[in-house]
Each structure stands twice: as structure tokens, then as C-alpha cells.
Enzyme design. Structure first.
Site, PDB file in Angstrom:
ATOM      1  N   ASP A   1      31.729  57.945  17.955  1.00  0.00           N
ATOM      2  CA  ASP A   1      32.414  58.367  19.186  1.00  0.00           C
ATOM      3  C   ASP A   1      33.894  57.964  19.169  1.00  0.00           C
ATOM      4  O   ASP A   1      34.734  58.608  19.792  1.00  0.00           O
ATOM      5  CB  ASP A   1      31.771  57.727  20.436  1.00  0.00           C
ATOM      6  CG  ASP A   1      30.260  57.607  20.383  1.00  0.00           C
ATOM      7  OD1 ASP A   1      29.708  57.518  19.277  1.00  0.00           O
ATOM      8  OD2 ASP A   1      29.627  57.578  21.445  1.00  0.00           O
TER       9      ASP A   1
ATOM     10  N   ASP B   1      37.125  52.637  24.755  1.00  0.00           N
ATOM     11  CA  ASP B   1      37.168  53.972  25.353  1.00  0.00           C
ATOM     12  C   ASP B   1      38.424  54.223  26.181  1.00  0.00           C
ATOM     13  O   ASP B   1      38.537  55.256  26.849  1.00  0.00           O
ATOM     14  CB  ASP B   1      35.901  54.221  26.173  1.00  0.00           C
ATOM     15  CG  ASP B   1      34.738  54.570  25.257  1.00  0.00           C
ATOM     16  OD1 ASP B   1      34.982  55.252  24.239  1.00  0.00           O
ATOM     17  OD2 ASP B   1      33.611  54.159  25.537  1.00  0.00           O
TER      18      ASP B   1
END
Ligand code: GLY
Length: 394
Positions: A175, A117
Site C-alpha cells: 500500500d 499514510d
């Protein structure tokens, strides 16, 4: 004379309506909605910053208590990111200073211990800092962020690795499409074709393996790191392995729209258009999906999924090749933003832990962040509003 006056009034009114668009639920145009949302955002985000410890970033507000995360949390880019979006709209130097201060909290992230991330984290903070100011001092961290993400790429699998949890061999989650923007930006900024190659390979692998024939997406695809073969297709945050977890669908829509913008590759546009058609057919009238599209009627909505989709639909409406689809995307983005800006979803000043949106769903199967604000819901809501009034970063 009276008739002439009436005629002039009618013409002025119809020109004004044509220019500003239809009235929203709260009685305003999209431009008026934007002013209202950014007025609230200034109040809420200033208050949020005031109560924040130097090494913390706001994440949610649960059971009447603020949940502030350490900067290593996957959400850490969204608070500084939202501050940059507020600065973009207001041009208020106070918000520039707040955005700078909170962006710099993330400066150590690229030094080690980062996760997949890192793209979300650095692109929303340092990436927006550079887009807002053009100041080259922000660039080295953007480059380092791209290097960190690229270091998680396997040419055998053809994707960057998501979690390091030993429950999976080489998990890739939908994601992760969102993390690719740091790579495409860095490729452009530093003329490094390798970053672009990694981003495109990841997007191609995900396009090949994550999507069902109806263009809904699995959440997790696990690969054999030795051969690159698919081992399993599952969920982690959705209702079931074969359901359509709403935020996952939103990440996919946004991810392929962004990849088309960044590369000009029509295959990504086709993918985004196909995902859009499925979502447009399945969204409820007010545009905000249940936390999982397959969750029972009346189950919780997820405002964050609605906000991410609104931002993606607003952008896709500019690229979609069929006018009917472009119009549907734009109309849906506006409807979603109007719903989110209604009293049902938008907080009053001082409420909701100073977040903007209520009713997000973080991780339903884990029973965490259920019907709470979420920092990424706010971020993509602000971005959607900026896009609808053409004030976004180009
Ligand atoms: N990327 C984690 C989530 O969407 O909850």
C-alpha cells in the site's frame, strides 16, 4: 430520396458512435455514464457533508450506521479528495467550498502523531486542492506532509516504514507505494531532490522484494532495520501469506504506473506492464475481483479493488508500449467502470450512507467492513471516470 435520408442517418449514427464509444450496461456512453455518476455524487456527497461533525470524515456505512472517522484515520484524505474531484467535474463553487472546508480539517495532521499514510491523507486533500486551484496557500502543508513521510525512511532498509506495531521489526506494505506521490509532487514543487530520491529508493526496494515471479505481490515484507535483510513475506489483510490480496495488487499496479508518470523511469513502466498482464489474465469477465484473487469462486467481490485498478488501467493505457496491452488496459478500465456504475454496485440517491459504491471489503481476516461502502472505493471510482473522459488533473 428516402434512401438518401437513411444514408445520412446511418453516417451520423456511426460517427456519433465512433466519437462517444460503445453503449454501457445502463444504455449510455462513457460520457453519459460520467454525467450520471457525477450527478449522483453531488447529491450523495452534499448529504454526507451535512450530517458530518466538524472533526469527522466519512469512512464507511456498516449495519445501517454511518462510520465517521477522526482525521487521524488513514482514510481521511479521501472525502475531501472526492469533493475536489466533484468540483473538477462540475466546476460548482459550492463543491469548492465543501472541499476547502473538509481539506482544512486535516491541517493539523503534519504537526505530529502522523503515520506512513500521511501521503494518502495529504496528497488527496491538500494535493488535489493545489491541483484544482493553483492557490499557493495549499503548498506549505504539502511540503510538511512530504517531510513527515521522508522522516519514516531508513537508508539501511531503503524504504519508508509502514506500521509501528511491534509485531514486526520494520514492516513495509505494498500500500505504501501510494504514499510516494506526495514525495514526487513535493520534489517537483519545491525543487528538493531528496524527496525524489526517497520515493525512488522505496519503489526500487519494493520492486526487488515484494513481487513474486508471476508479478503478484505479498502484502507485507518485514525487514531487519539493522541490516536491511528481509525477515518475512506475509499477508495481513489477505487470505494467506501466499495469496494475492486484491487491493494489494491494485495498489501495486497504481503505484508503479504513478511512479512512471512522476519519474519517466522505464523500469517502473515495465513493472506496471508486468503487473497489468497478470491481473488482466486473472480478472473475471465483469472486471471486479474477489477480495482476494485466491479466495474461492463465489466469494465476496471488492469494489474498492476494482475502482483502484480501473483508475490505474485508465492511466496505464496511455503509457503501455505495446498497443495490444494498451487496448486491453483501456477496455478493462471501461468495463470495470461500467460494472461499478451498474445497479449491482452503484447506490441509489439517499442509500448506502450516501456513498457511491456498495460491496467493498475492508479487512476480511479481522471481519471488519465486509460488503460495505468504503471512502477510498468512491475516490478511485470518481478518478477512474474522470480519467476515462479526459477530465482528470494532468
Ligand atoms: N491501506 C489499507 C488498505 O488498503 O486497507
Amino acid at each position: 430520396m428516402k434512401f438518401l435520408k437513411f444514408l445520412t442517418f446511418a453516417v451520423v449514427l456511426s460517427v456519433a458512435t465512433a466519437c462517444s464509444g460503445p453503449r454501457d450496461k445502463e444504455g449510455g456512453t462513457i460520457q453519459e455514464l460520467a454525467d450520471r455518476v457525477f450527478d449522483l455524487a453531488q447529491v450523495q456527497y452534499k448529504a454526507m457533508d451535512k450530517r458530518l461533525a466538524d472533526d469527522r470524515i466519512p469512512k464507511s456505512f456498516v449495519d445501517g450506521k454511518a462510520v465517521d472517522a477522526p482525521v487521524g484515520d488513514w482514510v481521511s484524505g479521501f472525502f475531501p479528495g472526492s469533493l475536489w474531484l466533484i468540483y473538477k467535474y462540475t466546476e460548482d463553487p459550492e463543491f469548492k467550498a465543501l472541499a476547502e472546508k473538509n481539506t482544512l480539517k486535516l491541517a493539523g495532521l503534519t504537526d505530529g502523531g502522523f503515520s506512513h499514510d500521511i501521503g494518502f491523507q495529504i496528497n488527496c486533500s491538500f494535493g488535489n486542492a493545489y491541483r484544482a486551484t493553483g492557490d499557493e496557500a495549499w503548498l506549505p502543508t504539502i511540503r510538511k506532509g512530504a517531510e513527515c513521510l521522508a522522516s519514516r525512511f531508513s537508508p539501511v532498509v531503503g524504504a519508508t516504514r509502514s506500521w509501528d506495531n511491534p509485531k514486526w521489526k520494520y514492516p513495509v506494505i505494498i500500500d505504501n507505494m501510494m504514499n510516494l506521490e506526495i514525495l514526487t509532487s513535493a520534489s517537483r514543487l519545491f525543487g528538493d531532490k531528496e524527496f525524489l530520491k526517497v520515493a525512488k529508493t522505496h519503489a526500487n526496494t519494493t520492486k526487488a522484494n515484494h513481487f513474486r515471479p508471476d508479478y503478484t505481490t505479498w502484502h507485507v515484507v518485514d525487514y531487519d532495520p539493522q541490516t536491511g535483510e528481509v525477515i518475512a513475506k506475509q499477508t495481513h489483510q489477505g487470505l494467506s501469506d501466499d495469496s494475492a490480496w486484491a487491493r494489494g495488487q491494485a495498489w501495486g499496479l497504481y503505484g508503479y504506473t504513478m511512479m512512471y508518470r512522476e519519474t519517466g523511469d522505464k523500469a517502473y513502466l515495465t513493472q506496471a506492464e508486468n503487473i497489468a498482464r497478470t491481473l488482466l489474465d486473472r480478472l473475471p469477465e465483469d472486471g471486479i475481483p474477489r477480495w482476494d484473487f485466491d479466495a474461492p469462486e463465489g466469494d465476496l467481490r471488492d469494489s474498492s479493488a476494482g475502482a483502484i485498478m480501473a483508475s490505474a488501467f485508465a492511466e496505464l493505457s496511455k503509457y503501455a508500449r505495446k498497443k495490444a496491452l494498451a487496448d486491453r488496459c483501456l477496455e478493462t478500465a471501461k468495463r470495470q467502470v461500467r460494472t461499478l456504475a451498474s445497479a449491482e454496485y452503484l447506490a441509489e440517491p439517499g442509500e448506502n450512507g450516501n456513498f457511491l459504491l456498495k460491496h467493498g471489503v475492508g479487512h476480511r481476516p479481522n471481519n471488519s467492513e465486509i460488503d460495505t461502502p468504503l471512502s477510498y472505493g468512491d475516490y478511485y471510482f470518481l478518478e477512474a471516470v474522470l480519467r476515462l473522459v479526459n477530465r482528470d488533473f494532468k
